[in-house]
Design a protein around this motif. Structure first.
Motif, mmCIF file in Angstrom:
data_model
loop_
_atom_site.group_PDB
_atom_site.id
_atom_site.type_symbol
_atom_site.label_atom_id
_atom_site.label_comp_id
_atom_site.label_asym_id
_atom_site.label_seq_id
_atom_site.Cartn_x
_atom_site.Cartn_y
_atom_site.Cartn_z
ATOM 1 N N GLY A 159 8.756 24.964 15.542
ATOM 2 C CA GLY A 159 7.632 24.636 14.677
ATOM 3 C C GLY A 159 7.704 23.189 14.234
ATOM 4 O O GLY A 159 8.387 22.367 14.836
ATOM 5 N N THR A 160 7.021 22.905 13.161
ATOM 6 C CA THR A 160 7.063 21.560 12.606
ATOM 7 C C THR A 160 8.280 21.447 11.693
ATOM 8 O O THR A 160 9.020 22.396 11.497
ATOM 9 C CB THR A 160 5.774 21.281 11.802
ATOM 10 N N TRP A 161 8.453 20.290 11.111
ATOM 11 C CA TRP A 161 9.596 20.045 10.230
ATOM 12 C C TRP A 161 9.644 21.035 9.069
ATOM 13 O O TRP A 161 10.699 21.439 8.624
ATOM 14 C CB TRP A 161 9.524 18.627 9.657
ATOM 15 N N PHE A 162 8.483 21.413 8.552
ATOM 16 C CA PHE A 162 8.438 22.223 7.339
ATOM 17 C C PHE A 162 8.183 23.703 7.599
ATOM 18 O O PHE A 162 8.207 24.500 6.681
ATOM 19 C CB PHE A 162 7.370 21.679 6.394
ATOM 20 N N SER A 163 7.962 24.074 8.841
ATOM 21 C CA SER A 163 7.715 25.492 9.131
ATOM 22 C C SER A 163 9.032 26.201 9.423
ATOM 23 O O SER A 163 9.994 25.596 9.872
ATOM 24 C CB SER A 163 6.758 25.640 10.316
ATOM 25 N N LYS A 164 9.030 27.477 9.154
ATOM 26 C CA LYS A 164 10.232 28.284 9.374
ATOM 27 C C LYS A 164 10.183 28.861 10.786
ATOM 28 O O LYS A 164 9.173 29.391 11.221
ATOM 29 C CB LYS A 164 10.274 29.413 8.350
ATOM 30 N N ASN A 165 11.281 28.739 11.514
ATOM 31 C CA ASN A 165 11.367 29.344 12.841
ATOM 32 C C ASN A 165 11.676 30.822 12.693
ATOM 33 O O ASN A 165 12.610 31.192 11.996
ATOM 34 C CB ASN A 165 12.465 28.681 13.677
ATOM 35 N N GLU A 166 10.883 31.658 13.332
ATOM 36 C CA GLU A 166 11.113 33.093 13.317
ATOM 37 C C GLU A 166 11.868 33.462 14.586
ATOM 38 O O GLU A 166 11.356 33.296 15.694
ATOM 39 C CB GLU A 166 9.779 33.847 13.258
ATOM 40 N N ASP A 167 13.083 33.946 14.423
ATOM 41 C CA ASP A 167 13.865 34.365 15.574
ATOM 42 C C ASP A 167 13.336 35.699 16.090
ATOM 43 O O ASP A 167 12.753 36.476 15.349
ATOM 44 C CB ASP A 167 15.344 34.503 15.200
ATOM 45 N N LEU A 168 13.554 35.945 17.373
ATOM 46 C CA LEU A 168 13.104 37.165 18.022
ATOM 47 C C LEU A 168 14.305 38.087 18.200
ATOM 48 O O LEU A 168 15.294 37.708 18.824
ATOM 49 C CB LEU A 168 12.486 36.817 19.387
ATOM 50 N N GLU A 169 14.227 39.283 17.621
ATOM 51 C CA GLU A 169 15.313 40.254 17.727
ATOM 52 C C GLU A 169 14.927 41.321 18.754
ATOM 53 O O GLU A 169 13.877 41.944 18.656
ATOM 54 C CB GLU A 169 15.580 40.910 16.380
ATOM 55 N N ILE A 170 15.777 41.486 19.753
ATOM 56 C CA ILE A 170 15.528 42.450 20.826
ATOM 57 C C ILE A 170 16.612 43.522 20.782
ATOM 58 O O ILE A 170 17.789 43.213 20.965
ATOM 59 C CB ILE A 170 15.507 41.764 22.198
ATOM 60 N N PRO A 171 16.222 44.783 20.516
ATOM 61 C CA PRO A 171 17.215 45.866 20.487
ATOM 62 C C PRO A 171 17.944 46.004 21.824
ATOM 63 O O PRO A 171 17.358 45.791 22.891
ATOM 64 C CB PRO A 171 16.378 47.116 20.195
ATOM 65 N N TRP A 172 19.209 46.344 21.761
ATOM 66 C CA TRP A 172 20.056 46.431 22.955
ATOM 67 C C TRP A 172 19.496 47.410 23.989
ATOM 68 O O TRP A 172 19.630 47.210 25.186
ATOM 69 C CB TRP A 172 21.475 46.822 22.548
#
Length: 83
Positions: A46-59
């Motif tokens: 994202g931009t400097w001020f946006s939060k990155n949302e990580d992607l969680e993938i179940p095993w």
């Protein structure tokens, strides 16, 4: 049998779309049962001020671990649509 470091160097690919999702950032581990619950992939930049949302993938969505890639099959709606 693969080490965590070896898994982190493998690219994650979605079987259905063929999309390259990136590399594993982290793991979610069940410390009582000693097993991997899910893998964490970095979200879109994202931009400097946006939060990155990580992607969680179940095993359980991991279908095959090859020599240099990990193939996943995700249910509809888990992954962000590709452009």
């Amino acid at each position: 049998m693969f080490s965590m470091n070896n898994l982190k160097m493998m690219e994650i690919i979605d079987i259905d779309s063929g999309a390259k999702l990136g590399f594993i950032k982290d793991f979610k581990i069940d410390t009582e049962d000693y097993k991997v619950i899910s893998i964490i992939l970095p979200g879109e930049k994202g931009t400097w001020f946006s939060k990155n949302e990580d992607l969680e993938i179940p095993w359980e969505y991991i279908k095959k671990i090859g020599v240099d890639v990990i193939l996943i099959q995700s249910p509809k709606g888990l992954l962000i649509d590709e452009q």
